[in-house]
Design a protein around this motif. Structure first.
Motif, PDB file in Angstrom:
ATOM      1  N   LEU A 193       0.821  -1.206   0.000  1.00  0.00           N
ATOM      2  CA  LEU A 193       0.000   0.000   0.000  1.00  0.00           C
ATOM      3  C   LEU A 193       0.854   1.254   0.000  1.00  0.00           C
ATOM      4  O   LEU A 193       0.510   2.262  -0.603  1.00  0.00           O
ATOM      5  N   GLN A 194       2.001   1.156   0.678  1.00  0.00           N
ATOM      6  CA  GLN A 194       2.877   2.315   0.808  1.00  0.00           C
ATOM      7  C   GLN A 194       4.311   1.834   0.949  1.00  0.00           C
ATOM      8  O   GLN A 194       4.581   0.833   1.596  1.00  0.00           O
ATOM      9  N   ALA A 195       5.233   2.535   0.303  1.00  0.00           N
ATOM     10  CA  ALA A 195       6.646   2.184   0.398  1.00  0.00           C
ATOM     11  C   ALA A 195       7.470   3.464   0.405  1.00  0.00           C
ATOM     12  O   ALA A 195       7.068   4.482  -0.169  1.00  0.00           O
ATOM     13  N   HIS A 196       8.642   3.407   1.049  1.00  0.00           N
ATOM     14  CA  HIS A 196       9.554   4.547   1.110  1.00  0.00           C
ATOM     15  C   HIS A 196      10.823   4.180   0.338  1.00  0.00           C
ATOM     16  O   HIS A 196      11.524   3.241   0.709  1.00  0.00           O
ATOM     17  N   ARG A 197      11.094   4.920  -0.732  1.00  0.00           N
ATOM     18  CA  ARG A 197      12.306   4.687  -1.514  1.00  0.00           C
ATOM     19  C   ARG A 197      12.845   6.022  -2.014  1.00  0.00           C
ATOM     20  O   ARG A 197      12.086   6.856  -2.510  1.00  0.00           O
ATOM     21  N   ALA A 198      14.161   6.158  -1.884  1.00  0.00           N
ATOM     22  CA  ALA A 198      14.847   7.352  -2.404  1.00  0.00           C
ATOM     23  C   ALA A 198      14.241   8.649  -1.880  1.00  0.00           C
ATOM     24  O   ALA A 198      14.139   9.634  -2.609  1.00  0.00           O
ATOM     25  N   GLY A 199      13.828   8.649  -0.617  1.00  0.00           N
ATOM     26  CA  GLY A 199      13.273   9.855  -0.020  1.00  0.00           C
ATOM     27  C   GLY A 199      11.867  10.194  -0.455  1.00  0.00           C
ATOM     28  O   GLY A 199      11.389  11.296  -0.188  1.00  0.00           O
ATOM     29  N   ILE A 200      11.206   9.255  -1.132  1.00  0.00           N
ATOM     30  CA  ILE A 200       9.856   9.487  -1.652  1.00  0.00           C
ATOM     31  C   ILE A 200       8.917   8.425  -1.098  1.00  0.00           C
ATOM     32  O   ILE A 200       9.288   7.259  -0.961  1.00  0.00           O
ATOM     33  N   VAL A 201       7.704   8.824  -0.770  1.00  0.00           N
ATOM     34  CA  VAL A 201       6.657   7.886  -0.371  1.00  0.00           C
ATOM     35  C   VAL A 201       5.858   7.514  -1.623  1.00  0.00           C
ATOM     36  O   VAL A 201       5.334   8.392  -2.317  1.00  0.00           O
ATOM     37  N   TRP A 202       5.790   6.224  -1.905  1.00  0.00           N
ATOM     38  CA  TRP A 202       5.012   5.702  -3.022  1.00  0.00           C
ATOM     39  C   TRP A 202       3.761   5.064  -2.436  1.00  0.00           C
ATOM     40  O   TRP A 202       3.845   4.127  -1.649  1.00  0.00           O
ATOM     41  N   ALA A 203       2.607   5.578  -2.810  1.00  0.00           N
ATOM     42  CA  ALA A 203       1.356   5.121  -2.202  1.00  0.00           C
ATOM     43  C   ALA A 203       0.374   4.659  -3.271  1.00  0.00           C
ATOM     44  O   ALA A 203       0.312   5.237  -4.364  1.00  0.00           O
ATOM     45  N   ARG A 204      -0.373   3.614  -2.928  1.00  0.00           N
ATOM     46  CA  ARG A 204      -1.408   3.070  -3.817  1.00  0.00           C
ATOM     47  C   ARG A 204      -2.750   3.155  -3.086  1.00  0.00           C
ATOM     48  O   ARG A 204      -3.189   2.188  -2.461  1.00  0.00           O
ATOM     49  N   PRO A 205      -3.408   4.305  -3.152  1.00  0.00           N
ATOM     50  CA  PRO A 205      -4.627   4.499  -2.355  1.00  0.00           C
ATOM     51  C   PRO A 205      -5.784   3.621  -2.785  1.00  0.00           C
ATOM     52  O   PRO A 205      -6.731   3.436  -2.017  1.00  0.00           O
ATOM     53  N   TRP A 206      -5.751   3.065  -3.995  1.00  0.00           N
ATOM     54  CA  TRP A 206      -6.872   2.266  -4.490  1.00  0.00           C
ATOM     55  C   TRP A 206      -6.563   0.772  -4.516  1.00  0.00           C
ATOM     56  O   TRP A 206      -7.279   0.011  -5.164  1.00  0.00           O
ATOM     57  N   LEU A 207      -5.537   0.347  -3.810  1.00  0.00           N
ATOM     58  CA  LEU A 207      -5.101  -1.045  -3.917  1.00  0.00           C
ATOM     59  C   LEU A 207      -6.144  -2.037  -3.405  1.00  0.00           C
ATOM     60  O   LEU A 207      -6.148  -3.193  -3.820  1.00  0.00           O
ATOM     61  N   THR A 208      -7.006  -1.625  -2.523  1.00  0.00           N
ATOM     62  CA  THR A 208      -8.039  -2.526  -2.000  1.00  0.00           C
ATOM     63  C   THR A 208      -9.376  -2.353  -2.717  1.00  0.00           C
ATOM     64  O   THR A 208     -10.345  -3.036  -2.383  1.00  0.00           O
ATOM     65  N   LEU A 209      -9.443  -1.447  -3.698  1.00  0.00           N
ATOM     66  CA  LEU A 209     -10.696  -1.204  -4.416  1.00  0.00           C
ATOM     67  C   LEU A 209     -10.823  -2.130  -5.619  1.00  0.00           C
ATOM     68  O   LEU A 209      -9.848  -2.379  -6.320  1.00  0.00           O
ATOM     69  N   PRO A 210     -12.022  -2.633  -5.917  1.00  0.00           N
ATOM     70  CA  PRO A 210     -12.214  -3.422  -7.130  1.00  0.00           C
ATOM     71  C   PRO A 210     -12.142  -2.542  -8.362  1.00  0.00           C
ATOM     72  O   PRO A 210     -12.441  -1.336  -8.312  1.00  0.00           O
ATOM     73  N   ARG A 211     -11.778  -3.139  -9.459  1.00  0.00           N
ATOM     74  CA  ARG A 211     -11.696  -2.403 -10.723  1.00  0.00           C
ATOM     75  C   ARG A 211     -13.043  -1.776 -11.082  1.00  0.00           C
ATOM     76  O   ARG A 211     -13.087  -0.673 -11.643  1.00  0.00           O
ATOM     77  N   GLU A 212     -14.127  -2.448 -10.737  1.00  0.00           N
ATOM     78  CA  GLU A 212     -15.454  -1.943 -11.086  1.00  0.00           C
ATOM     79  C   GLU A 212     -15.741  -0.585 -10.458  1.00  0.00           C
ATOM     80  O   GLU A 212     -16.464   0.231 -11.040  1.00  0.00           O
ATOM     81  N   ALA A 213     -15.198  -0.328  -9.274  1.00  0.00           N
ATOM     82  CA  ALA A 213     -15.414   0.969  -8.632  1.00  0.00           C
ATOM     83  C   ALA A 213     -14.748   2.090  -9.434  1.00  0.00           C
ATOM     84  O   ALA A 213     -15.298   3.192  -9.568  1.00  0.00           O
ATOM     85  N   ILE A 214     -13.570   1.815  -9.978  1.00  0.00           N
ATOM     86  CA  ILE A 214     -12.876   2.821 -10.789  1.00  0.00           C
ATOM     87  C   ILE A 214     -13.609   3.038 -12.103  1.00  0.00           C
ATOM     88  O   ILE A 214     -13.751   4.174 -12.578  1.00  0.00           O
ATOM     89  N   GLU A 215     -14.095   1.946 -12.705  1.00  0.00           N
ATOM     90  CA  GLU A 215     -14.870   2.075 -13.943  1.00  0.00           C
ATOM     91  C   GLU A 215     -16.116   2.931 -13.727  1.00  0.00           C
ATOM     92  O   GLU A 215     -16.487   3.741 -14.577  1.00  0.00           O
ATOM     93  N   ALA A 216     -16.762   2.743 -12.571  1.00  0.00           N
ATOM     94  CA  ALA A 216     -17.950   3.539 -12.263  1.00  0.00           C
ATOM     95  C   ALA A 216     -17.594   5.020 -12.108  1.00  0.00           C
ATOM     96  O   ALA A 216     -18.348   5.905 -12.549  1.00  0.00           O
TER      97      ALA A 216
END
Length: 311
Positions: A136-159
């Motif tokens: 969901l979140q990782a710290h690399r090279a002084g940057i936070v990489w976040a995936r806020p939709w990782l638990t959402l189904p694809r259908e929610a994004i399509e909607a």
């Protein structure tokens, strides 16, 4: 913790990242947070120039700052195109974020992406680290990489895309049978979901459990580290005293620290079988070689030593 002054979205012009860019802007603008749309031009598709222009125009229309990079070259002979593109993409995104003094980059991966990644890693024989798929979140090279939709189904994004009538592109490489993920999406995933409707949820949950196992392995390795690692060298005698599972776990962690990459399982098996062994010895390793001298294992970067080579 106060919110960041700016946040970046990795925007490819595809459905998921277009939706994430739009959603991020709607949430950030009332808070006075600047949003950057970062695009990476891989140079692999004829449509790539059009995709760059689409993200540029959407960013301008919606009020985001736009930046982009073009990847140069390509994978070496025998290397994975997917791996080359992924490594180049993250390197370019990190460069743009650092230049903009942006501490947070959002990625648009969703639950099906996570399930697919777990399945691909399982088919490659990965251990807990690989089966952890994407965090969901990782710290690399002084940057936070976040995936806020990782638990959402694809259908929610399509909607969301339909509701806001967002223009986006469909990358044909997503269905390319020459690529592992493309074969999975076209040939395996439909049959898997038909036979097991809960597959996406179950595999994403398996990835979450693997993340917990990988974290536990890291914590155990950290506990075993002081007794068996001396000034960066692996001391063989105390290492051999560990139980087999902890011995391999520490060896893997030490190799990752030494070489900077996840070691192949074949190397772990060989070292477990051949260490300590008589006298000074050498083993080829990713990016260099391992040397056993005076009861300690070290890593030396450079050309890989082979049996029969001078030295």
């Amino acid at each position: 913790m106060p919110p960041p002054r700016r946040v970046a979205v990795a925007a490819s012009a595809g459905r998921d990242s277009t939706a994430l860019l739009h959603c991020t802007l709607r949430a950030a603008q009332p808070l006075g947070i600047e949003v950057l749309a970062l695009h990476v031009h891989h140079g692999l598709m004829e449509q790539a120039d059009d995709w760059l222009q689409q993200v540029r125009m959407q960013a301008r229309r919606w009020g985001a700052v736009f930046d982009h990079r073009r990847l140069q070259g390509g994978p070496a002979a025998g290397d994975s195109l997917e791996a080359w593109a992924r490594q180049g993409r993250y390197g370019a995104l990190a460069e743009m974020a650092a230049e903009a003094d942006c501490p947070l980059v959002l990625l648009a991966h969703h639950r099906r992406d996570q399930a697919e990644t777990w399945l691909l890693q399982a088919l490659r024989g990965a251990g807990p680290a690989g089966l952890s798929a994407m965090p969901l979140q990782a710290h690399r090279a002084g940057i936070v990489w976040a995936r806020p939709w990782l638990t959402l189904p694809r259908e929610a994004i399509e909607a969301y895309v339909r509701r806001h009538r967002l223009r986006h592109v469909d990358d044909p490489s997503n269905a390319d049978r020459d690529l592992a993920r493309g074969r999975l999406r076209r040939e395996v995933w439909p049959a898997l979901r038909a036979a097991f409707p809960q597959a996406e949820t179950a595999l994403a949950a398996a990835a979450a459990r693997a993340q917990q196992s990988a974290q536990l392995a890291e914590e155990v390795a950290a506990l075993d580290h002081p007794a068996a690692v001396v000034e960066g060298l692996l001391a063989i005698a105390p290492w051999r005293e560990l139980p087999p599972a902890r011995r391999r776990n520490l060896l893997r962690a030490w190799l990752i620290d030494a070489t900077g990459v996840l070691p192949p399982e074949t190397l772990l098996v060989r070292l477990e079988q051949e260490l300590p062994g008589p006298g000074a010895r050498r083993w080829p390793a990713p990016g260099g070689e391992l040397r056993l001298q005076r009861g300690h294992l070290s890593f030396t970067a450079g050309p890989v030593w082979r049996r029969g080579a001078p030295g």
